[in-house]
Design an enzyme around this catalytic site. Sequence first.
Site, PDB file in Angstrom:
ATOM      1  N   HIS A 108      14.584  74.116 -11.752  1.00 28.68           N
ATOM      2  CA  HIS A 108      14.349  72.989 -10.859  1.00 28.68           C
ATOM      3  C   HIS A 108      14.597  71.698 -11.642  1.00 28.68           C
ATOM      4  O   HIS A 108      14.127  71.563 -12.776  1.00 28.68           O
ATOM      5  CB  HIS A 108      12.912  73.032 -10.328  1.00 28.68           C
ATOM      6  CG  HIS A 108      12.633  71.938  -9.355  1.00 28.68           C
ATOM      7  ND1 HIS A 108      13.121  71.955  -8.063  1.00 28.68           N
ATOM      8  CD2 HIS A 108      11.962  70.769  -9.487  1.00 28.68           C
ATOM      9  CE1 HIS A 108      12.750  70.846  -7.443  1.00 28.68           C
ATOM     10  NE2 HIS A 108      12.049  70.102  -8.284  1.00 28.68           N
ATOM     11  N   THR A 132      22.929  68.719 -17.776  1.00 34.12           N
ATOM     12  CA  THR A 132      23.290  69.192 -19.122  1.00 34.12           C
ATOM     13  C   THR A 132      22.106  69.947 -19.740  1.00 34.12           C
ATOM     14  O   THR A 132      22.290  71.010 -20.354  1.00 34.12           O
ATOM     15  CB  THR A 132      23.656  67.983 -20.015  1.00 34.12           C
ATOM     16  OG1 THR A 132      24.711  67.271 -19.368  1.00 34.12           O
ATOM     17  CG2 THR A 132      24.093  68.416 -21.389  1.00 34.12           C
TER      18      THR A 132
HETATM   19  C1  GRF Z   1      20.522  72.394  -9.965  1.00 32.96           C
HETATM   20  O1  GRF Z   1      20.222  71.031 -10.084  1.00 32.96           O
HETATM   21  C2  GRF Z   1      19.264  73.217 -10.002  1.00 32.96           C
HETATM   22  O2  GRF Z   1      18.271  72.668 -10.812  1.00 32.96           O
HETATM   23  C3  GRF Z   1      18.830  73.203  -8.566  1.00 32.96           C
HETATM   24  O3  GRF Z   1      20.018  73.268  -7.821  1.00 32.96           O
HETATM   25  C4  GRF Z   1      21.095  72.743  -8.589  1.00 32.96           C
HETATM   26  C5  GRF Z   1      22.132  73.799  -8.661  1.00 32.96           C
HETATM   27  O4  GRF Z   1      23.294  73.360  -9.329  1.00 32.96           O
HETATM   28  N1  GRF Z   1      17.906  74.288  -8.302  1.00 32.96           N
HETATM   29  P1  GRF Z   1      24.432  74.421  -9.692  1.00 32.96           P
HETATM   30  O5  GRF Z   1      24.817  75.099  -8.379  1.00 32.96           O
HETATM   31  O6  GRF Z   1      23.875  75.382 -10.684  1.00 32.96           O
HETATM   32  O7  GRF Z   1      25.567  73.610 -10.238  1.00 32.96           O
END
Ligand code: GRF
Length: 200
Positions: A108, A171
């Site tokens: 998260h 990142t």
């Molecule tokens: C990330 O910011 C994660 O923390 C949240 O959803 C986003 C997913 O990004 N749960 P990705 O699909 O992994 O690029």
Amino acid sequence: MTRLGIVLSGRGSNFLAIADQIEQGRVPAEIAVVISNRPGAAGLAAARERGFTALSLPSRGMDREEYDRRLEAALREHEVDWVILAGYLRILSAGFIRAFPQRILNIHPSLLPAFPGLDAQHQAFAYGVKVAGCTVHFVDEELDHGPIVLQAAVAVEDGDSAETLAGRILTEEHRIYSEALRRLFTRPWRIEERRVVLGQ
Ligand code: GRF
């Protein structure tokens, strides 16, 4: 070898970061299957391109319990040990969570318990926090709530926008998700109340 089921809805950058770390031998696990509830998810296309078993399991219009039973069946079929949520934009039913006790992780983009829910980076930026960050946690029946495995802090700079801040948080997400998996898969750990105690 620990078998991972990756469950996502979107671009899949956390999934790809984990896949890279596995490939480089830094996380002792294998990706058994990648499942998306959104057929058009970029993460699903990326999984196929990289040769992973990738399933589209559309959730639109489906009852939550019924969908989750299908999701569980697909994960079982691929003999998954751990369920790794990576940008999965759907709430899991209690039945699903109970089917994989202490084996579902999520990332998260905030320092929980601050800013659960959608758009956490925007929420944090708008609130005016000076330190933002991200959290890897076990999934329980409450949203963005289970025991915390790892967190990383990110300083908010004067010149930041919600977008530049979200970029730096991402990142860190990519770094700590794999780090959390590495620690959980290589050393003893236990959960005491809400505290995840990681071995030395
Ligand atoms: C990330 O910011 C994660 O923390 C949240 O959803 C986003 C997913 O990004 N749960 P990705 O699909 O992994 O690029």
